[in-house]
Scaffold this active site. Structure first.
Site, mmCIF file in Angstrom:
data_model
loop_
_atom_site.group_PDB
_atom_site.id
_atom_site.type_symbol
_atom_site.label_atom_id
_atom_site.label_comp_id
_atom_site.label_asym_id
_atom_site.label_seq_id
_atom_site.Cartn_x
_atom_site.Cartn_y
_atom_site.Cartn_z
ATOM 1 N N PHE A 128 -63.101 -23.295 29.975
ATOM 2 C CA PHE A 128 -63.912 -23.691 28.818
ATOM 3 C C PHE A 128 -63.099 -24.652 27.971
ATOM 4 C CE2 PHE A 128 -65.424 -23.368 24.435
ATOM 5 C CZ PHE A 128 -66.751 -23.705 24.623
ATOM 6 N N ASP A 213 -54.778 -26.801 27.695
ATOM 7 C CA ASP A 213 -55.717 -26.492 26.621
ATOM 8 C C ASP A 213 -55.254 -25.185 25.995
ATOM 9 O OD1 ASP A 213 -57.761 -25.654 24.992
ATOM 10 O OD2 ASP A 213 -59.379 -26.090 26.410
ATOM 11 N N LYS A 242 -58.473 -23.976 16.732
ATOM 12 C CA LYS A 242 -58.644 -22.583 16.294
ATOM 13 C C LYS A 242 -57.602 -22.119 15.269
ATOM 14 C CE LYS A 242 -61.844 -20.837 19.673
ATOM 15 N NZ LYS A 242 -62.024 -21.410 20.999
HETATM 16 C C1 LIG Z 1 -62.826 -22.553 21.551
HETATM 17 C C2 LIG Z 1 -62.234 -23.354 22.626
HETATM 18 C C3 LIG Z 1 -62.515 -24.726 22.766
HETATM 19 C C4 LIG Z 1 -63.524 -25.433 21.912
HETATM 20 O O1 LIG Z 1 -63.164 -25.465 20.560
HETATM 21 P P1 LIG Z 1 -64.227 -25.930 19.454
HETATM 22 O O2 LIG Z 1 -63.431 -25.913 18.176
HETATM 23 O O3 LIG Z 1 -65.349 -24.953 19.467
HETATM 24 O O4 LIG Z 1 -64.682 -27.283 19.821
HETATM 25 C C5 LIG Z 1 -61.864 -25.436 23.764
HETATM 26 N N1 LIG Z 1 -60.984 -24.835 24.573
HETATM 27 C C6 LIG Z 1 -60.687 -23.524 24.474
HETATM 28 C C7 LIG Z 1 -59.692 -22.925 25.400
HETATM 29 C C8 LIG Z 1 -61.315 -22.736 23.512
HETATM 30 O O5 LIG Z 1 -61.040 -21.435 23.430
#
Ligand SMILES: *Cc1c(COP(=O)(O)O)cnc(C)c1O
Length: 390
Positions: A128, A213, A242
């Site tokens: 994701f 990521d 985050k």
């Molecule tokens: C939450 C998340 C995203 C997306 O972040 P947003 O601030 O909602 O755009 C991307 N990568 C990972 C691993 C995430 O947990």
């Protein structure tokens, strides 16, 4: 009340109007133990005095001026990230998806600027990376992509933790590999240490960029400042968001000078990126997370919580079957439907977050104390007991 909000969410029937540390208070006064932390965002809990003071002070001075001018807070933020990671430079943005968008652009531009036609990025099943078109195209999850096609070209995907498949998927068009050190939304699935080390070796061998990521795993969540430190490998590019804002929308794409060598003035931008309020919040988060002993606290609380979650599994094997994760990025593997357990915990005053693979994520603020963990365990025991009675 929510009729005018576009129907992309199905919120629980509660409105929170105050937060304090690990607790959230609903309008009717009911208190919840917040072990979701707004999906791994409020890493210092709610209304942390240092964050409140930093943001209040900045709010009285300057909110926004744009990147047409130098922003001191942004320069300090980037310098501190560079001092504490593999990176040389950071691009500031406002979310995780934007941080990954920047990573993707950094990779493409890196090769384009060298006159190479490598542009494809290898990702992994269950990933994701966000909800923008490029990050959906990277994640390739049907439930997120359905109806939004055509997806962006340039992403290949193989099974997670399958180094041979990754090796076989590399072509003369591959530019980079993008991977989460622990798949969060995908179900709290950790990448094997050997897998991450193998990806680093593959990238070195083929001259590709390794991109992590760490939007969910970063900023102390797993007990290290960044989760890849556990594997002893560094990426060339990293997306964070985050927790870095502690609840204020902040994201960043970190890179080595070499990886970002294609990014010249005008090549990328964000109106809000590096916004003074956002930078005040992010620098205040770093003040606390970089303090001596802070990450030790995360590891200590994580180990304690994980052991106590195992007690829940042992006591209620018909409801939960195992514990996953590291630090304060933990999850219960559910035998019941994960959303039923989340709902039961919610009714009993504990907030948690469902994820893929039928797990329930527990992502408490990193400032959580033993007494809060024990309170959460009591609610989990009770919630599992109520579910196993049915
Ligand atoms: C939450 C998340 C995203 C997306 O972040 P947003 O601030 O909602 O755009 C991307 N990568 C990972 C691993 C995430 O947990």
């Amino acid at each position: 009340m929510t009729q005018s909000v576009m129907k992309t969410y199905a919120p629980a029937d509660v409105v929170f109007d105050k937060g304090e540390g690990v607790f959230l208070f609903a309008e009717d006064g009911k208190r919840f133990l917040d072990f979701g932390a707004g999906v791994a965002v409020t890493c210092l809990g709610h209304a942390h005095p240092h964050l409140v003071a930093a943001l209040t002070e900045q709010a009285q001075k300057l909110w926004h001026c744009s990147n047409l001018y130098k922003i001191k807070g942004q320069e300090r933020f980037a310098r501190r990230l560079a001092e504490n990671t593999f990176a040389d430079v950071a691009f500031s943005c406002n979310s995780g998806a934007e941080a990954n968008e920047c990573a993707i652009k950094v990779a493409r531009k890196h090769f384009a600027a060298k006159g190479s036609d490598r542009y494809r990025i290898l990702t992994f099943a269950g990933a994701f990376h966000g909800r923008t078109m490029a990050t959906l195209s990277a994640g390739k999850q049907a439930k997120h992509c359905d109806g939004f096609g055509p997806m962006l070209d340039g992403f290949d995907q193989v099974a997670f933790n399958d180094l041979d498949a990754a090796k076989a998927a590399i072509t003369d068009k591959t530019a980079a590999i993008l991977v989460e050190p622990v798949q969060g939304e995908g179900g709290m699935r950790p990448a094997d240490v050997a897998f991450l080390q193998g990806l680093r070796a593959l990238c070195d061998e083929h001259g590709l960029l390794l991109m992590f990521d760490e939007v969910q795993t970063g900023v102390g969540r797993t007990g290290k400042l960044f989760a890849h430190e556990w594997a002893g490998v560094t990426p060339d590019v990293m997306a964070i968001a985050k927790g870095i804002g502690g609840g204020f929308p902040v994201g960043a794409c970190l890179a080595t000078n070499e990886a970002a060598s294609g990014m010249a003035p005008g090549s990328h931008g964000s109106t809000y990126g590096g916004n003074p309020l956002a930078m005040a919040a992010a620098n205040a988060v770093l003040d606390v997370v970089l303090e001596d002993g802070f990450l030790d606290h995360v590891s200590k609380m994580g180990a304690l919580f994980k052991a106590r979650l195992q007690d829940v599994v042992d006591a209620h094997p018909t409801v939960v079957t195992g514990v996953r994760g590291r630090g304060l990025m933990l999850a219960l593997e559910c035998k019941v439907t994960n959303t039923d357990l989340v709902a039961k915990c919610f009714a009993n005053g504990l907030l948690a977050v469902p994820a893929g693979d039928n797990v329930m994520r527990l992502l408490p603020p990193l400032v959580v104390q033993e007494e809060h963990i024990e309170a959460a365990i009591a609610i989990l025991m009770r919630s599992c007991a109520e579910l196993s009675e049915k």
